[in-house]
Design a protein around this motif. Structure first.
Motif, PDB file in Angstrom:
ATOM      1  N   GLN A 179       0.813  -1.211   0.000  1.00  0.00           N
ATOM      2  CA  GLN A 179       0.000   0.000   0.000  1.00  0.00           C
ATOM      3  C   GLN A 179       0.846   1.259   0.000  1.00  0.00           C
ATOM      4  O   GLN A 179       1.856   1.341   0.675  1.00  0.00           O
ATOM      5  CB  GLN A 179      -0.929  -0.027   1.208  1.00  0.00           C
ATOM      6  CG  GLN A 179      -1.856  -1.238   1.148  1.00  0.00           C
ATOM      7  CD  GLN A 179      -2.957  -1.154   2.159  1.00  0.00           C
ATOM      8  OE1 GLN A 179      -2.765  -0.674   3.260  1.00  0.00           O
ATOM      9  NE2 GLN A 179      -4.124  -1.623   1.781  1.00  0.00           N
ATOM     10  N   ALA A 180       0.389   2.230  -0.755  1.00  0.00           N
ATOM     11  CA  ALA A 180       1.097   3.513  -0.809  1.00  0.00           C
ATOM     12  C   ALA A 180       1.060   4.166   0.571  1.00  0.00           C
ATOM     13  O   ALA A 180       0.116   4.003   1.323  1.00  0.00           O
ATOM     14  CB  ALA A 180       0.436   4.412  -1.844  1.00  0.00           C
ATOM     15  N   ASP A 181       2.125   4.926   0.903  1.00  0.00           N
ATOM     16  CA  ASP A 181       2.159   5.521   2.240  1.00  0.00           C
ATOM     17  C   ASP A 181       1.427   6.856   2.261  1.00  0.00           C
ATOM     18  O   ASP A 181       1.145   7.460   1.228  1.00  0.00           O
ATOM     19  CB  ASP A 181       3.605   5.656   2.728  1.00  0.00           C
ATOM     20  CG  ASP A 181       4.419   6.552   1.819  1.00  0.00           C
ATOM     21  OD1 ASP A 181       4.016   7.709   1.612  1.00  0.00           O
ATOM     22  OD2 ASP A 181       5.450   6.084   1.295  1.00  0.00           O
ATOM     23  N   PHE A 184       2.913  10.004   0.473  1.00  0.00           N
ATOM     24  CA  PHE A 184       2.714  10.008  -0.976  1.00  0.00           C
ATOM     25  C   PHE A 184       1.264  10.340  -1.318  1.00  0.00           C
ATOM     26  O   PHE A 184       0.983  11.110  -2.242  1.00  0.00           O
ATOM     27  CB  PHE A 184       3.112   8.643  -1.558  1.00  0.00           C
ATOM     28  CG  PHE A 184       2.876   8.538  -3.038  1.00  0.00           C
ATOM     29  CD1 PHE A 184       3.603   9.325  -3.925  1.00  0.00           C
ATOM     30  CD2 PHE A 184       1.937   7.654  -3.550  1.00  0.00           C
ATOM     31  CE1 PHE A 184       3.389   9.230  -5.293  1.00  0.00           C
ATOM     32  CE2 PHE A 184       1.718   7.552  -4.914  1.00  0.00           C
ATOM     33  CZ  PHE A 184       2.453   8.345  -5.779  1.00  0.00           C
TER      34      PHE A 184
ATOM     35  N   ILE B 409      -2.820   3.874  -7.409  1.00  0.00           N
ATOM     36  CA  ILE B 409      -1.857   4.682  -6.653  1.00  0.00           C
ATOM     37  C   ILE B 409      -0.868   3.768  -5.925  1.00  0.00           C
ATOM     38  O   ILE B 409       0.344   4.007  -5.929  1.00  0.00           O
ATOM     39  CB  ILE B 409      -2.608   5.608  -5.674  1.00  0.00           C
ATOM     40  CG1 ILE B 409      -3.418   6.642  -6.456  1.00  0.00           C
ATOM     41  CG2 ILE B 409      -1.635   6.297  -4.729  1.00  0.00           C
ATOM     42  CD1 ILE B 409      -4.354   7.490  -5.611  1.00  0.00           C
ATOM     43  N   ASP B 410      -1.388   2.698  -5.314  1.00  0.00           N
ATOM     44  CA  ASP B 410      -0.511   1.737  -4.635  1.00  0.00           C
ATOM     45  C   ASP B 410       0.527   1.182  -5.607  1.00  0.00           C
ATOM     46  O   ASP B 410       1.720   1.117  -5.315  1.00  0.00           O
ATOM     47  CB  ASP B 410      -1.333   0.568  -4.076  1.00  0.00           C
ATOM     48  CG  ASP B 410      -2.212   0.980  -2.891  1.00  0.00           C
ATOM     49  OD1 ASP B 410      -1.904   2.002  -2.247  1.00  0.00           O
ATOM     50  OD2 ASP B 410      -3.198   0.271  -2.633  1.00  0.00           O
ATOM     51  N   GLN B 413       3.284   3.689  -6.701  1.00  0.00           N
ATOM     52  CA  GLN B 413       4.383   3.927  -5.769  1.00  0.00           C
ATOM     53  C   GLN B 413       5.349   2.745  -5.760  1.00  0.00           C
ATOM     54  O   GLN B 413       6.568   2.910  -5.696  1.00  0.00           O
ATOM     55  CB  GLN B 413       3.876   4.219  -4.359  1.00  0.00           C
ATOM     56  CG  GLN B 413       4.978   4.942  -3.575  1.00  0.00           C
ATOM     57  CD  GLN B 413       4.613   5.276  -2.145  1.00  0.00           C
ATOM     58  OE1 GLN B 413       3.772   4.637  -1.535  1.00  0.00           O
ATOM     59  NE2 GLN B 413       5.289   6.285  -1.594  1.00  0.00           N
ATOM     60  N   ARG B 417       9.298   3.052  -6.816  1.00  0.00           N
ATOM     61  CA  ARG B 417      10.391   2.642  -5.926  1.00  0.00           C
ATOM     62  C   ARG B 417      11.333   1.680  -6.621  1.00  0.00           C
ATOM     63  O   ARG B 417      12.529   1.698  -6.408  1.00  0.00           O
ATOM     64  CB  ARG B 417       9.813   1.986  -4.670  1.00  0.00           C
ATOM     65  CG  ARG B 417       9.301   3.012  -3.692  1.00  0.00           C
ATOM     66  CD  ARG B 417       8.667   2.363  -2.486  1.00  0.00           C
ATOM     67  NE  ARG B 417       8.129   3.390  -1.613  1.00  0.00           N
ATOM     68  CZ  ARG B 417       7.185   3.181  -0.716  1.00  0.00           C
ATOM     69  NH1 ARG B 417       6.688   1.974  -0.553  1.00  0.00           N
ATOM     70  NH2 ARG B 417       6.749   4.157   0.041  1.00  0.00           N
ATOM     71  N   ASP B 453       8.979   8.937  -5.633  1.00  0.00           N
ATOM     72  CA  ASP B 453       7.666   9.555  -5.535  1.00  0.00           C
ATOM     73  C   ASP B 453       7.360  10.389  -6.768  1.00  0.00           C
ATOM     74  O   ASP B 453       6.206  10.452  -7.221  1.00  0.00           O
ATOM     75  CB  ASP B 453       7.571  10.423  -4.275  1.00  0.00           C
ATOM     76  CG  ASP B 453       7.313   9.578  -3.023  1.00  0.00           C
ATOM     77  OD1 ASP B 453       7.182   8.350  -3.167  1.00  0.00           O
ATOM     78  OD2 ASP B 453       7.256  10.151  -1.921  1.00  0.00           O
ATOM     79  N   LEU B 457       4.157   9.857  -9.023  1.00  0.00           N
ATOM     80  CA  LEU B 457       3.203  10.950  -9.261  1.00  0.00           C
ATOM     81  C   LEU B 457       2.933  11.125 -10.751  1.00  0.00           C
ATOM     82  O   LEU B 457       1.800  11.387 -11.159  1.00  0.00           O
ATOM     83  CB  LEU B 457       3.736  12.255  -8.654  1.00  0.00           C
ATOM     84  CG  LEU B 457       3.606  12.344  -7.128  1.00  0.00           C
ATOM     85  CD1 LEU B 457       4.486  13.474  -6.591  1.00  0.00           C
ATOM     86  CD2 LEU B 457       2.158  12.552  -6.707  1.00  0.00           C
TER      87      LEU B 457
END
Lengths: 409, 467
Positions: A179-181, A184, B409-410, B413, B417, B453, B457
């Motif tokens: 899961q995104a933090d 972010f 979105i998950d 990211q 990374r 990030d 984005l």
């Protein structure tokens, strides 16, 4: 346990965006009753789910698809001598015996053609036309209940039409994604500031996620079927379906939680290999049976305040087709279940299976409009008025009276 | 404006820019699209030596047969202590899943690698229009071969040829049950008490040709089903029987064909066996309702969920005037002003978005297709596993749920990374969507706390999420 998104619902979000507080303050919820709608997508065979085995034509008409008599091996579960339940629907039988399940026969929407997609659209949009409305009757019901955001909940990746509309609805699906933090997420939120649909959707996701973390624990990933739950539903029933029914039950069991939820179950389009006890249809019914049992367990004592309604877009041909299945038909069966249901009987104005009685000589004839049942639940269980029902929720349905006596007072 | 048009060409018509693609498109975005239509169409290298649908069908039948025998043997040797050598049922499932994974990965890879991404989008569009879904096990191993055998060769040809190729393909005949449909008055029908299955006939008129409001009745469905009786596959019967054609390929089973004249949409088709169906399909392809339905679907895919009526009308007229030439209709589409409006009116589906992500990163690892497939699993849109014959939905309302957005979105990211070391988010955003990037998005990407990030984005920026 805090959700990793929890922070966003607090000061960080407020500082960044100046939004209104987002916690689910439902202490003043308009009702403490719960309503769960299960869409059986693909046209469930009502004659298999609720077999009218006492009808003199049943056995000859159904041929190879006829189920064994009650009392025989894998036989029909008897419901009082004329109707029965498919042998896989054991949970429903238990509820029926306890007066908490009401099978309904020969029921249909007002749709009389045979397209799945139009039939489902009409079932969900609540008008008498496919594509007659861009929003669904459950969303309009939420509006009639006061329009509080996130009083409604959709389980699964997609938001079904029935609950789409102006009123914001929460959604949840099992996931095993990292899961995104929250840091972010705050950046994404800022980036979406001027992009209304994306910003609103993100905001709804935060709220749902936080709530799921609170009711389900462990960031929304922990369910009783932990081993199976961590797969996304790709339209396939099984573990993901069970996880979604369980999650729906847990979220609705919460006092601060949603009051109306919608679940999707597919796999009913049995054109071939339908089978009797163990074929495509039997397996699907067995999975539905297990999912309903899991839902009831997760609801706990809230079951007593709950009505679950399961319905399909239309039925199937009364007789088997040429390939061991059934084609698209008209009337089918539906179910009301829950502690608030006055069950223990079958609701049917049975038209009969004689050739002259079949709709267009092929389908079970509809004798009850599904809206009469839905309106009964919305009025007698959730407290909406006849006027709201006839005007905004099911527009133009003034002539269709809510069926009386379906709900315990 | 011209700069914005390059992104429109790459993202709305194509599958998203790879680094260098915007520069290659240059100041002639329409020309770039037209060149793809003129180039010789080939099966992308990513598919390698994929077995044909016929081979897959034979393999499937053999495994099913093996499973049957094993069950019998297990029954016969129940008393003996010998355990069964292997569970053929589990083997069957495993083989199917493996072949699906390989096929679907190859499909993703073909899209990621494509130098003709507009054509690749058209293949995916028409494949979704004529959905065969692996939700039915028999179709799972056939769906990707079907796309290459029946769809790909015809996306710029005549719609009538596409319709015929699709309808005669074993994947479609099995998926929509026509292979087993038998005329009640045919020789088979009389002998075996088998009968009609109307699934394919109905979906052909509702989804593939006329559209649900195209003016056909339940009786037309029955009549078309009768016309199509006998359209089947060699090798469906019990093993060991002599075959009229290569197993797993189209075979007209005259003994299953319903005899007599049929009346479809007011026209009588005199008894002519297989030829009746060929005629009926030609007529359906030429029907004005089909022109309208296809024009609407195309405009909805390329312009907006609720496409302008004028654009639909122009495409419709082109379809009719060219006797259903999809190459002509596609060229007309490119020439429409409505298709080049700067506003990005379409939300990218998960499939579009994931392929776009891998293209943006110029993914080259050997397992790029498999990784894209894993992402699509998370986002709930597995290739060729649509929930119904209507295919995957194409509109924002179907895909923009809170849960779906959060999953993207998950995933973004996570990808950011993993790829952080190799790419600069500022450069990558300029190279992929620079000309359409909003101030807001550019600011957030540029000022992100980390490269990871910043990249993430970019992937969830409104300008990357839409096309």
């Amino acid at each position: 346990m805090f959700s990793r998104r929890h922070l966003l619902l607090g000061s960080l979000t407020l500082a960044a965006v100046g939004a209104a507080p987002l916690h689910l303050a439902l202490a003043d919820a308009p009702t403490d009753r719960r309503f769960i709608f299960v869409i059986l997508r693909g046209a469930m065979d009502g004659l298999a789910a609720v077999p009218p085995y006492g009808d003199p034509q049943y056995r000859s008409l159904r041929g190879a698809l006829a189920l064994a008599e009650p009392g025989e091996a894998d036989g029909i579960l008897d419901l009082g001598g004329f109707f029965g339940l498919h042998p896989k629907l054991t949970t429903l039988k238990t509820w029926y015996d306890a007066g908490e399940a009401l099978p309904i026969q020969a029921v249909a929407t007002s749709y009389r053609d045979r397209s799945h997609f139009d039939g489902q659209d009409l079932l969900e949009n609540g008008t008498a036309q496919p594509h007659g409305s861009q929003d669904g009757w459950l969303n309009r019901s939420l509006a009639a209940l006061g329009g509080q955001p996130r009083l409604g909940l959709a389980l699964g990746d997609e938001m079904p039409l029935i609950i789409r509309g102006k009123i914001e609805v929460a959604s949840w699906a099992p996931t095993n994604l990292a899961q995104a933090d929250s840091g972010f997420l705050a950046l994404v939120q800022a980036m979406y500031r001027k992009e209304k649909p994306l910003a609103d959707t993100l905001q709804a996701a935060f709220a749902a996620d936080d709530f799921a973390a609170r009711t389900l624990g462990n960031g929304g990933m922990e369910t009783p079927m932990a081993g199976q739950a961590n797969t996304k539903p790709a339209g396939r029933p099984g573990g993901a379906q069970l996880a979604m029914f369980t999650a729906a039950g847990k979220m609705l069991a919460d006092d601060q939680g949603p009051r109306i939820a919608v679940l999707d179950v597919g796999g009913w389009d049995t054109h071939s290999g339908q089978g009797t006890v163990d074929g495509r249809l039997g397996n699907n019914l067995a999975q539905l049976n297990a999912a309903l049992a899991a839902l009831r367990q997760a609801l706990g004592p809230v079951w007593d305040k709950t009505v679950v309604m399961a319905a399909t877009e239309f039925g199937r041909t009364a007789a088997p087709n040429g390939t061991g299945g059934t084609d698209h038909g008209t009337a089918s069966a539906a179910f009301l279940m829950g502690g608030a249901v006055k069950g223990g009987r079958v609701l049917a104005d049975w038209p009969g299976l004689a050739p002259a009685k079949l709709y267009q000589g092929r389908d079970v004839a509809p004798t009850l409009d599904l809206r009469a049942v839905a309106k009964a639940v919305l009025r007698d269980h959730l407290g909406l008025s006849n006027e709201q029902l006839a005007q905004s929720i099911f527009p133009g349905s003034g002539a269709i009276a809510p069926t009386t006596g379906l709900i315990r007072s | 404006m011209a700069q914005i048009d390059t992104v429109i060409a790459a993202q709305r018509f194509g599958l998203g820019a790879r680094p260098g693609e915007l520069a290659a498109i240059g100041d002639d975005p329409r020309g770039w699209l037209m060149a793809q239509l003129r180039a010789p169409q080939v099966i992308p290298a990513a598919f390698g030596n994929m077995p044909s649908a016929a081979d897959r069908f034979v393999g499937y039948r053999e495994l099913v047969q093996e499973r049957r025998l094993e069950k019998q043997n297990a029954g016969a040797t129940a008393q003996s202590a010998t355990p069964p050598a292997k569970d053929a049922f589990a083997q069957l499932g495993q083989n199917l899943r493996q072949s699906y994974r390989a096929d679907a990965s190859a499909r993703c890879q073909a899209a990621i690698d494509s130098d003709a991404p507009f054509v690749e989008r058209l293949v995916q569009f028409w494949s979704n229009h004529f959905t065969v879904s692996g939700q039915r096990p028999i179709a799972l191993g056939l769906a990707v071969p079907y796309e290459n055998e029946a769809i790909r060769p015809h996306v710029l040809g005549r719609f009538a040829d596409l319709l015929l190729a699709v309808t005669r393909h074993p994947a479609m005949l099995l998926y929509l049950d026509n292979a087993q449909s038998v005329g009640p008055m045919s020789r088979f029908g009389a002998q075996r008490a088998k009968g009609l299955n109307e699934n394919l006939a109905r979906e052909m008129m509702e989804l593939h040709t006329l559209g649900v409001d195209g003016g056909y009745t339940q009786n037309d469905v029955r009549e078309l089903a009768k016309i199509l009786t006998g359209w089947s596959i060699a090798g469906l019967g019990r093993p060991g029987r002599p075959l009229a054609a290569t197993p797993g390929t189209f075979h007209f089973a005259a003994a299953a064909h319903e005899p007599g004249d049929k009346t479809l949409l007011g026209k009588t088709y005199a008894e002519a066996g297989e030829e009746e169906g060929v005629q009926a399909l030609q007529d359906l392809a030429r029907h004005p309702a089909t022109a309208h339905h296809l024009a609407t679907q195309l405009a909805r895919h390329f312009i907006a969920d609720d496409p302008p009526a004028k654009a639909v009308a122009i495409l419709e007229r082109r379809y009719r005037d060219s006797d259903g030439d999809l190459g002509e209709v596609t060229r007309q589409l490119i020439s429409l002003d409505a298709a080049w409006q700067p506003a990005q009116q379409k939300l990218r589906t998960p499939n579009d978005w994931v392929i776009g992500v891998f293209r943006a990163f110029n993914a080259r690892s050997a397992d790029r297709g498999l990784k894209a497939l894993a992402a699509l699993t998370q986002l709930g849109q597995l290739p060729l596993l649509a929930p119904s014959p209507a295919g995957w939905p194409d509109m924002q309302a179907d895909w923009l749920s809170p849960e779906a957005l959060m999953s993207r979105i998950d995933l973004a990211q996570l990808i950011g990374r993993r790829l952080e070391a190799s790419v600069d988010p500022r450069q990558l955003s300029e190279a992929t969507i620079g000309p359409v990037l909003s101030q807001e998005s550019r600011f957030q990407i540029t000022n992100a706390p980390s490269r990871a990030d910043g990249l993430a984005l970019l992937l969830v920026s409104p300008e990357f999420m839409r096309r």
